[in-house]
Design an enzyme around this catalytic site. Sequence first.
Site, PDB file in Angstrom:
ATOM      1  N   SER A   1     -24.886 -31.549  16.768  1.00  0.00           N
ATOM      2  CA  SER A   1     -25.649 -30.658  15.879  1.00  0.00           C
ATOM      3  C   SER A   1     -26.675 -31.441  15.065  1.00  0.00           C
ATOM      4  CB  SER A   1     -24.715 -29.922  14.926  1.00  0.00           C
ATOM      5  OG  SER A   1     -23.764 -29.157  15.627  1.00  0.00           O
TER       6      SER A   1
HETATM    7  N1  SAH Z   1     -19.568 -30.598  15.968  1.00  0.00           N
HETATM    8  C1  SAH Z   1     -20.174 -31.001  17.209  1.00  0.00           C
HETATM    9  C2  SAH Z   1     -20.985 -29.876  17.792  1.00  0.00           C
HETATM   10  C3  SAH Z   1     -20.862 -29.840  19.261  1.00  0.00           C
HETATM   11  S1  SAH Z   1     -21.611 -28.450  20.049  1.00  0.00           S
HETATM   12  C4  SAH Z   1     -21.056 -32.222  17.011  1.00  0.00           C
HETATM   13  O1  SAH Z   1     -21.650 -32.388  15.939  1.00  0.00           O
HETATM   14  O2  SAH Z   1     -21.187 -33.000  17.956  1.00  0.00           O
HETATM   15  C5  SAH Z   1     -20.290 -27.272  20.077  1.00  0.00           C
HETATM   16  C6  SAH Z   1     -19.019 -27.703  20.752  1.00  0.00           C
HETATM   17  O3  SAH Z   1     -18.146 -26.574  20.804  1.00  0.00           O
HETATM   18  C7  SAH Z   1     -19.170 -28.183  22.192  1.00  0.00           C
HETATM   19  O4  SAH Z   1     -18.616 -29.455  22.325  1.00  0.00           O
HETATM   20  C8  SAH Z   1     -18.399 -27.129  23.012  1.00  0.00           C
HETATM   21  O5  SAH Z   1     -17.772 -27.660  24.164  1.00  0.00           O
HETATM   22  C9  SAH Z   1     -17.392 -26.641  21.993  1.00  0.00           C
HETATM   23  N2  SAH Z   1     -16.839 -25.318  22.272  1.00  0.00           N
HETATM   24  C10 SAH Z   1     -17.446 -24.240  22.824  1.00  0.00           C
HETATM   25  N3  SAH Z   1     -16.601 -23.203  22.914  1.00  0.00           N
HETATM   26  C11 SAH Z   1     -15.400 -23.627  22.410  1.00  0.00           C
HETATM   27  C12 SAH Z   1     -14.121 -23.005  22.229  1.00  0.00           C
HETATM   28  N4  SAH Z   1     -13.890 -21.747  22.596  1.00  0.00           N
HETATM   29  N5  SAH Z   1     -13.133 -23.745  21.671  1.00  0.00           N
HETATM   30  C13 SAH Z   1     -13.343 -25.033  21.282  1.00  0.00           C
HETATM   31  N6  SAH Z   1     -14.535 -25.672  21.427  1.00  0.00           N
HETATM   32  C14 SAH Z   1     -15.558 -24.980  21.991  1.00  0.00           C
END
Ligand code: SAH
Length: 213
Positions: free
Chosen positions: A64
């Site tokens: 993010s």
């Molecule tokens: N906080 C992270 C953001 C990653 S993007 C950072 O700063 O790197 C969002 C993440 O949510 C992805 O890794 C994706 O695989 C995960 N995600 C999507 N749907 C999900 C679900 N149902 N349960 C858990 N994680 C999920």
Amino acid sequence: MKDTYRHQGMRNKLAEIVEAKGISDQRILRAIKKIPRHLFMDSSFEDHAYQDKAFPIAASQTISQPYTVAFQTELLEIKKGDKILEIGTGSGYQTAILLELGAVVYTIERQKELFKKTNLFLPKLGYKPKKMIFGDGYKGLKAEAPFDGIIVTAGAPFVPKPLMAQLKVGGKLVIPVGNEIQTMTLFTRKSNKEFEKKELGEFRFVPLLEDRN
Ligand code: SAH
């Protein structure tokens, strides 16, 4: 990969940019200055690490945007020792920010590849979530509920009921709600049945995916 004075300089600038955009919690700005964000991305993208931008990581996911991470974190109003559930571990950068603020962190990721990678990587930097879980964030984490705060870091087409149910009275849920574009939404649990809802502007996240396995 290493962390150098050059990286430190870039991080200080990044914190200034995030502050100029309206983040005032000094603890969060200090965490941005401290956490080596470039190590959370592939080495070839090092130069992008300290721009205030989201960036691709493994498995078609993104780390993010720092401002977004700071904005969501500020809404949680974390106190030391607060029990926080994060949905969407991804690179672990947001997790590291929560840990820097003294939160006890539970974090869930549904992408196996990312889960494995971040599970190994975070402790190497000294960041130790209470639990890292491979699973579906739509369900929350009933076994460890209730939480002082829940943060969803992917775009949710709707607000999953279990997440509301797993908040303490006084607890906060920060969740971007919507399909293409999401509205950052803050729910505060006022009592067993009452929730206060605030909408705080538009953001863009990768989707919160429902488990079809
Ligand atoms: N906080 C992270 C953001 C990653 S993007 C950072 O700063 O790197 C969002 C993440 O949510 C992805 O890794 C994706 O695989 C995960 N995600 C999507 N749907 C999900 C679900 N149902 N349960 C858990 N994680 C999920």
